[in-house]
Design an enzyme around this catalytic site. Structure first.
Site, mmCIF file in Angstrom:
data_model
loop_
_atom_site.group_PDB
_atom_site.id
_atom_site.type_symbol
_atom_site.label_atom_id
_atom_site.label_comp_id
_atom_site.label_asym_id
_atom_site.label_seq_id
_atom_site.Cartn_x
_atom_site.Cartn_y
_atom_site.Cartn_z
ATOM 1 N N LYS A 185 0.922 -1.131 -0.098
ATOM 2 C CA LYS A 185 -0.497 0.482 -0.106
ATOM 3 C C LYS A 185 0.550 0.989 0.034
ATOM 4 O O LYS A 185 2.306 1.201 0.485
ATOM 5 C CB LYS A 185 -0.878 -0.227 1.228
ATOM 6 N N ARG A 221 -10.187 0.316 15.454
ATOM 7 C CA ARG A 221 -10.352 0.389 13.942
ATOM 8 C C ARG A 221 -11.011 -0.187 13.293
ATOM 9 O O ARG A 221 -11.610 -0.907 13.615
ATOM 10 C CB ARG A 221 -8.658 0.610 13.440
ATOM 11 N N TYR A 257 12.815 32.456 4.757
ATOM 12 C CA TYR A 257 11.342 32.852 5.478
ATOM 13 C C TYR A 257 11.311 33.471 7.499
ATOM 14 O O TYR A 257 12.290 31.948 7.913
ATOM 15 C CB TYR A 257 10.302 31.759 5.164
ATOM 16 N N MET A 289 9.010 25.841 0.060
ATOM 17 C CA MET A 289 8.787 24.606 -1.029
ATOM 18 C C MET A 289 9.476 24.336 -1.791
ATOM 19 O O MET A 289 9.513 22.432 -2.240
ATOM 20 C CB MET A 289 7.717 25.821 -1.807
HETATM 21 C C1 LIG Z 1 0.306 -1.129 6.692
HETATM 22 C C2 LIG Z 1 -0.309 -2.506 7.356
HETATM 23 C C3 LIG Z 1 0.503 -3.002 7.589
HETATM 24 C C4 LIG Z 1 1.899 -3.729 7.853
HETATM 25 O O1 LIG Z 1 2.049 -2.584 8.913
HETATM 26 P P1 LIG Z 1 3.918 -3.136 9.000
HETATM 27 O O2 LIG Z 1 3.990 -1.572 10.614
HETATM 28 O O3 LIG Z 1 4.295 -2.109 8.080
HETATM 29 O O4 LIG Z 1 4.732 -4.242 8.684
HETATM 30 C C5 LIG Z 1 0.171 -4.869 8.244
HETATM 31 N N1 LIG Z 1 -1.642 -5.668 7.528
HETATM 32 C C6 LIG Z 1 -2.614 -3.951 7.532
HETATM 33 C C7 LIG Z 1 -3.739 -4.047 7.758
HETATM 34 C C8 LIG Z 1 -1.503 -3.099 7.255
HETATM 35 O O5 LIG Z 1 -2.262 -2.181 7.061
#
Ligand SMILES: *Cc1c(COP(=O)(O)O)cnc(C)c1O
Length: 374
Positions: free
Chosen positions: A38, A136, A267, A315
């Site tokens: 991801k 979550r 800045y 920037m």
């Molecule tokens: C991002 C994620 C992982 C991996 O987590 P790391 O700490 O980067 O190893 C595993 N499972 C889910 C559901 C995630 O969202």
């Protein structure tokens, strides 16, 4: 015409592959590694990373949203692609068109996939996410048994996996991880439902720190890219082969100038020189994912020496102090992330200076710059 930026991210595929092999060796044979790609592969390029891992035999890939899964399929990724976030009726047909695996987490999400399966006239394998303490995404543990039966009673749905996610597996000292793991195991066995599929909960922290939680699949993300979830502490604990950072980020000196004592820099003049100072102006800033909160606290490498950032990061520009470094000229290489001679700046350093974690640094830098691969 393709222009090249001053700022270059280089992704080292050899190191990525080495990390995968190290992680693969840490799990018992028969335990699958699901590579989390991801966030465009945590800034390293989801497609390039997935291809490299596919070459090593990786059969499982994890993305957040469905369009990432579609892109992976279109790029020729063959294994199982898990879509961690998303059971929306407006896109559910893509699960069937592109052979993607949804993660369901509620009655509604099961129903969305079920209706889409009817529409597509196809069966589909799903994984159920149980919330074992992250609070979550995921069903509550007490509802897991009923949801598992609901899925199994649906002729078009096949429950092949149950999963959960650890909130604090980066902390070796916390007993929460084993509690979460226990709750997950109990939930997936509850209500007399005989679940025989894949069970997975371990992220990088679980994989590295809590071997008893590996189940039959582990889901490393950050570790693949060469970082420990608890940063330098994790690296320090590593007795065997250390994971190797995969990304480097470089720029070059744009201008060198001498300013007298008492000169305000950038800045707001938040830095005022306390001596005659030689500055190097660098063509990198927060637009390039180089955090503004490195103002007056970050460092870069020039000629293998550390040069502190003076004043605010803009920037597209920032200034560093090269008074102590002789002979710097425009065009010299500057390492923002990576090794130069005997010095190294890691994503953990950048994260420490800017009050965040390596994950965010890698995503910001990797996804805001031209990437090349070695
Ligand atoms: C991002 C994620 C992982 C991996 O987590 P790391 O700490 O980067 O190893 C595993 N499972 C889910 C559901 C995630 O969202």
């Amino acid at each position: 015409m393709k222009f090249s930026s001053y700022n270059q991210v280089v992704v080292n595929i050899v190191k990525l592959k080495g990390n995968y092999e190290i992680l693969h060796e840490k799990v018992e044979s028969g335990v699958f590694v699901l590579a989390m790609v991801k966030g465009d592969g945590y800034g390293h390029g989801m497609i390039e990373v997935s291809h490299a891992l596919q070459e090593l035999g990786c059969l499982h890939f994890g993305v957040a949203e469905i369009q990432e899964g579609v892109l992976l399929r279109q790029a020729g990724i063959k294994g199982t692609i898990y879509v961690m976030i998303g059971c929306d009726s407006s896109h559910a047909q893509h699960y069937f068109e592109h052979d993607l695996t949804p993660v369901v987490f509620s009655d509604e999400s099961v129903e969305v996939i079920s209706r889409a399966a009817l529409g597509a006239k196809k069966k589909i394998a799903v994984h159920l996410k149980i919330d074992s303490g992250m609070n979550r995404l995921g069903c509550m543990p007490k509802d897991a048994g009923a949801l598992m039966r609901k899925i199994e009673d649906d002729p078009l749905l096949n429950l092949v996996g149950v999963m959960s996610h650890f909130p604090s597996s980066d902390n070796l000292a916390s007993n929460k991880t084993l509690e979460n793991h226990h709750l997950f195991q109990t939930a997936s066995k509850q209500a007399g439902f005989q679940f025989t599929g894949v069970s997975h909960i371990a992220n990088s922290g679980g994989l590295l720190n809590f071997p008893e939680t590996h189940g039959n699949m582990v889901r490393p993300g950050i570790a693949l890219y060469g970082y420990y979830p608890d940063g330098p502490a994790g690296r320090g604990r590593e007795k065997a082969k250390q994971l190797m950072p995969v990304m480097t980020f470089t720029t070059q000196v744009l201008q060198v100038k001498d300013v007298p004592e008492g000169t305000g820099i950038s800045y707001g003049h938040t830095y005022v020189t306390s001596r005659a100072t030689t500055l190097a102006v660098l063509p990198v800033g927060y637009e390039d994912g180089y955090p503004r909160c490195l103002s007056n606290c970050g460092e870069v490498l020039i000629q293998g020496c550390r040069a502190p950032i003076l004043g605010r990061v803009c920037m597209n520009l920032c200034m560093v102090d090269i008074t102590e470094i002789d002979g710097v000229k425009a065009g010299d290489e500057v390492v923002l992330l990576g090794v130069q001679k005997n010095e190294e700046i890691t994503a953990d350093d950048l994260a420490d200076w800017s009050g965040t974690i390596s994950y965010e640094i890698l995503c910001m830098i990797g996804n805001n710059n031209q990437r090349s691969y070695i």
